[in-house]
Design a protein around this motif. Structure first.
Motif, PDB file in Angstrom:
ATOM      1  N   THR A  40       0.848  -1.211   0.000  1.00  0.00           N
ATOM      2  CA  THR A  40       0.000   0.000   0.000  1.00  0.00           C
ATOM      3  C   THR A  40       0.884   1.262   0.000  1.00  0.00           C
ATOM      4  O   THR A  40       0.524   2.266  -0.617  1.00  0.00           O
ATOM      5  N   ILE A  41       2.023   1.185   0.671  1.00  0.00           N
ATOM      6  CA  ILE A  41       2.936   2.345   0.690  1.00  0.00           C
ATOM      7  C   ILE A  41       3.578   2.506  -0.692  1.00  0.00           C
ATOM      8  O   ILE A  41       3.668   3.610  -1.236  1.00  0.00           O
ATOM      9  N   ILE A  42       3.999   1.389  -1.275  1.00  0.00           N
ATOM     10  CA  ILE A  42       4.607   1.450  -2.618  1.00  0.00           C
ATOM     11  C   ILE A  42       3.588   2.051  -3.595  1.00  0.00           C
ATOM     12  O   ILE A  42       3.922   2.943  -4.390  1.00  0.00           O
ATOM     13  N   ASN A  43       2.352   1.590  -3.507  1.00  0.00           N
ATOM     14  CA  ASN A  43       1.318   2.114  -4.414  1.00  0.00           C
ATOM     15  C   ASN A  43       1.135   3.618  -4.221  1.00  0.00           C
ATOM     16  O   ASN A  43       1.009   4.363  -5.196  1.00  0.00           O
ATOM     17  N   LYS A  44       1.122   4.049  -2.962  1.00  0.00           N
ATOM     18  CA  LYS A  44       0.917   5.467  -2.649  1.00  0.00           C
ATOM     19  C   LYS A  44       2.018   6.313  -3.303  1.00  0.00           C
ATOM     20  O   LYS A  44       1.761   7.369  -3.873  1.00  0.00           O
ATOM     21  N   ILE A  45       3.265   5.824  -3.198  1.00  0.00           N
ATOM     22  CA  ILE A  45       4.411   6.560  -3.742  1.00  0.00           C
ATOM     23  C   ILE A  45       4.288   6.687  -5.267  1.00  0.00           C
ATOM     24  O   ILE A  45       4.400   7.779  -5.826  1.00  0.00           O
ATOM     25  N   PHE A  46       4.025   5.570  -5.943  1.00  0.00           N
ATOM     26  CA  PHE A  46       3.975   5.611  -7.414  1.00  0.00           C
ATOM     27  C   PHE A  46       2.696   6.294  -7.900  1.00  0.00           C
ATOM     28  O   PHE A  46       2.683   6.907  -8.970  1.00  0.00           O
ATOM     29  N   GLU A  47       1.646   6.225  -7.094  1.00  0.00           N
ATOM     30  CA  GLU A  47       0.379   6.908  -7.422  1.00  0.00           C
ATOM     31  C   GLU A  47       0.581   8.427  -7.388  1.00  0.00           C
ATOM     32  O   GLU A  47       0.039   9.156  -8.213  1.00  0.00           O
ATOM     33  N   THR A  48       1.386   8.901  -6.431  1.00  0.00           N
ATOM     34  CA  THR A  48       1.623  10.348  -6.314  1.00  0.00           C
ATOM     35  C   THR A  48       2.651  10.819  -7.341  1.00  0.00           C
ATOM     36  O   THR A  48       2.504  11.888  -7.933  1.00  0.00           O
ATOM     37  N   ALA A  49       3.673   9.991  -7.583  1.00  0.00           N
ATOM     38  CA  ALA A  49       4.774  10.391  -8.480  1.00  0.00           C
ATOM     39  C   ALA A  49       4.292  10.621  -9.909  1.00  0.00           C
ATOM     40  O   ALA A  49       4.924  11.359 -10.665  1.00  0.00           O
ATOM     41  N   ARG A  50       3.166  10.008 -10.271  1.00  0.00           N
ATOM     42  CA  ARG A  50       2.705  10.165 -11.658  1.00  0.00           C
ATOM     43  C   ARG A  50       2.311  11.601 -11.961  1.00  0.00           C
ATOM     44  O   ARG A  50       2.113  11.975 -13.114  1.00  0.00           O
ATOM     45  N   TRP A  51       2.211  12.448 -10.895  1.00  0.00           N
ATOM     46  CA  TRP A  51       1.892  13.859 -11.101  1.00  0.00           C
ATOM     47  C   TRP A  51       3.130  14.702 -11.389  1.00  0.00           C
ATOM     48  O   TRP A  51       3.043  15.926 -11.494  1.00  0.00           O
ATOM     49  N   ALA A  52       4.274  14.066 -11.535  1.00  0.00           N
ATOM     50  CA  ALA A  52       5.497  14.788 -11.925  1.00  0.00           C
ATOM     51  C   ALA A  52       5.270  15.437 -13.291  1.00  0.00           C
ATOM     52  O   ALA A  52       4.597  14.857 -14.155  1.00  0.00           O
TER      53      ALA A  52
ATOM     54  N   ASP B  86      12.663  14.775 -18.190  1.00  0.00           N
ATOM     55  CA  ASP B  86      11.386  14.326 -17.622  1.00  0.00           C
ATOM     56  C   ASP B  86      11.614  13.158 -16.659  1.00  0.00           C
ATOM     57  O   ASP B  86      11.023  13.094 -15.580  1.00  0.00           O
ATOM     58  N   VAL B  87      12.472  12.251 -17.073  1.00  0.00           N
ATOM     59  CA  VAL B  87      12.746  11.078 -16.231  1.00  0.00           C
ATOM     60  C   VAL B  87      13.469  11.528 -14.960  1.00  0.00           C
ATOM     61  O   VAL B  87      13.191  11.025 -13.867  1.00  0.00           O
ATOM     62  N   GLY B  88      14.367  12.515 -15.095  1.00  0.00           N
ATOM     63  CA  GLY B  88      15.082  13.032 -13.923  1.00  0.00           C
ATOM     64  C   GLY B  88      14.110  13.627 -12.910  1.00  0.00           C
ATOM     65  O   GLY B  88      14.227  13.389 -11.700  1.00  0.00           O
ATOM     66  N   ILE B  89      13.148  14.380 -13.414  1.00  0.00           N
ATOM     67  CA  ILE B  89      12.158  15.005 -12.515  1.00  0.00           C
ATOM     68  C   ILE B  89      11.319  13.916 -11.838  1.00  0.00           C
ATOM     69  O   ILE B  89      11.060  13.953 -10.634  1.00  0.00           O
ATOM     70  N   TYR B  90      10.928  12.927 -12.620  1.00  0.00           N
ATOM     71  CA  TYR B  90      10.124  11.813 -12.077  1.00  0.00           C
ATOM     72  C   TYR B  90      10.915  11.068 -10.995  1.00  0.00           C
ATOM     73  O   TYR B  90      10.393  10.741  -9.930  1.00  0.00           O
ATOM     74  N   LEU B  91      12.198  10.858 -11.292  1.00  0.00           N
ATOM     75  CA  LEU B  91      13.075  10.138 -10.368  1.00  0.00           C
ATOM     76  C   LEU B  91      13.202  10.875  -9.036  1.00  0.00           C
ATOM     77  O   LEU B  91      13.079  10.276  -7.957  1.00  0.00           O
ATOM     78  N   GLN B  92      13.442  12.181  -9.101  1.00  0.00           N
ATOM     79  CA  GLN B  92      13.571  12.961  -7.857  1.00  0.00           C
ATOM     80  C   GLN B  92      12.235  12.983  -7.110  1.00  0.00           C
ATOM     81  O   GLN B  92      12.199  12.924  -5.874  1.00  0.00           O
ATOM     82  N   THR B  93      11.138  13.031  -7.848  1.00  0.00           N
ATOM     83  CA  THR B  93       9.819  13.000  -7.202  1.00  0.00           C
ATOM     84  C   THR B  93       9.678  11.702  -6.407  1.00  0.00           C
ATOM     85  O   THR B  93       9.264  11.706  -5.243  1.00  0.00           O
ATOM     86  N   LEU B  94      10.072  10.597  -7.029  1.00  0.00           N
ATOM     87  CA  LEU B  94      10.009   9.296  -6.337  1.00  0.00           C
ATOM     88  C   LEU B  94      10.898   9.305  -5.097  1.00  0.00           C
ATOM     89  O   LEU B  94      10.481   8.875  -4.016  1.00  0.00           O
ATOM     90  N   MET B  95      12.131   9.809  -5.267  1.00  0.00           N
ATOM     91  CA  MET B  95      13.089   9.762  -4.151  1.00  0.00           C
ATOM     92  C   MET B  95      12.592  10.591  -2.967  1.00  0.00           C
ATOM     93  O   MET B  95      12.746  10.189  -1.812  1.00  0.00           O
ATOM     94  N   LEU B  96      11.982  11.743  -3.243  1.00  0.00           N
ATOM     95  CA  LEU B  96      11.486  12.593  -2.149  1.00  0.00           C
ATOM     96  C   LEU B  96      10.269  11.959  -1.483  1.00  0.00           C
ATOM     97  O   LEU B  96      10.128  12.005  -0.256  1.00  0.00           O
ATOM     98  N   LEU B  97       9.406  11.352  -2.271  1.00  0.00           N
ATOM     99  CA  LEU B  97       8.240  10.670  -1.681  1.00  0.00           C
ATOM    100  C   LEU B  97       8.706   9.525  -0.790  1.00  0.00           C
ATOM    101  O   LEU B  97       8.109   9.253   0.260  1.00  0.00           O
TER     102      LEU B  97
END
Ligand code: FMN
Length: 221
Positions: A24-36, A144-155
């Motif tokens: 559920t935590i993994i899903n939350k992270i990737f669910e939010t990161a898609r807004w990068a 774009d991938v860099g921004i997505y990656l940092q979004t994931l890392m911060l989440l």
């Protein structure tokens, strides 16, 4: 946690607890990161998250590929060999700090190789995400991938997790393509190993500095 705290608390974690992260935590992270954000909202990223037995089998295949003696064959030019000047110096400094933390002499090629090999075992993290994009993508799209990656890392920091981005996981792409459902026309651009940080691990004591703002930010009116 506010964004500044997440940014200042993030560092590359390379020592992990074996505990898996709840789905559920993994899903939350990737669910939010898609807004990068991405250029023209193209959202080029394709992500394969690998855990458990599948991750262990992939690590085995990757290490066999790396150890086979063949040269790296990335889908996209990694570019580190092109570095000069201050960039090259920072690259050396980064490696020097990393080896010093691990008590490895720069001349000790074998120990450096063994440390480097940990990349393809995902530093024993319980999870790894492989990020791929279509091979026709060009330099501008990689932002774009860099921004997505940092979004994931911060989440991940927000959720008490640690992660390490790994260009190394793009260097020998065939095993991941064989083991995972990656579209045929895609190239692997980066990997991200993640899990709960092993706070006391020696490898997590390597900390990298940054140059002061005045060295690279210039104001005009
Ligand atoms: C795109 C990218 C690729 C990276 N590739 C690797 C890698 O292959 N292996 C590794 O151990 N660290 C890798 N790193 C981590 C960097 O070395 C690290 O971010 C940098 O030294 C700054 O340290 P910090 O993340 O602890 O602040 C990578 C980081 C980024 C952003």
């Amino acid at each position: 946690m506010d964004v500044s705290t997440a940014i200042l608390n993030r560092y590359s974690v390379r020592g992990f607890k074996p505990d898996r992260v709840d789905q559920t935590i993994i899903n939350k992270i990737f669910e939010t990161a898609r807004w990068a954000p991405s250029n023209c909202n193209i959202q080029s990223w394709h992500v394969n998250v690998v855990s458990g037995e599948a991750k262990d089998k992939l690590a085995e295949a990757l290490i066999a590929d790396v150890m086979s003696g063949k040269k790296e064959y990335p889908d996209f030019v990694p570019g580190n060999s092109l570095l000069t000047g201050a960039h090259k110096e920072r690259q050396y400094e980064c490696a020097a700090r990393y080896y010093a933390t691990m008590g490895i002499e720069r001349s000790d090629k074998r120990a450096r190789m063994e440390l480097s090999l940990k990349n393809w075992a995902f530093f024993d993290a319980p999870h790894v995400a492989f990020i791929s994009v279509p091979k026709y993508m060009r330099d501008g799209h990689f932002m774009d991938v860099g921004i997505y990656l940092q979004t994931l890392m911060l989440l991940m920091v927000e959720h008490g997790l640690g992660s390490v981005a790994q260009g190394a996981l793009s260097l020998f792409p065939d095993p991941a393509k064989m083991h995972l459902d990656i579209p045929e026309d895609h190239g692997i651009i980066v990997g991200l190993s993640f899990g709960y940080p092993e706070e006391g691990a020696q490898i997590n004591k390597a900390r990298m500095d940054r140059d002061p703002m005045e060295s690279h930010v210039f104001f005009s009116e």
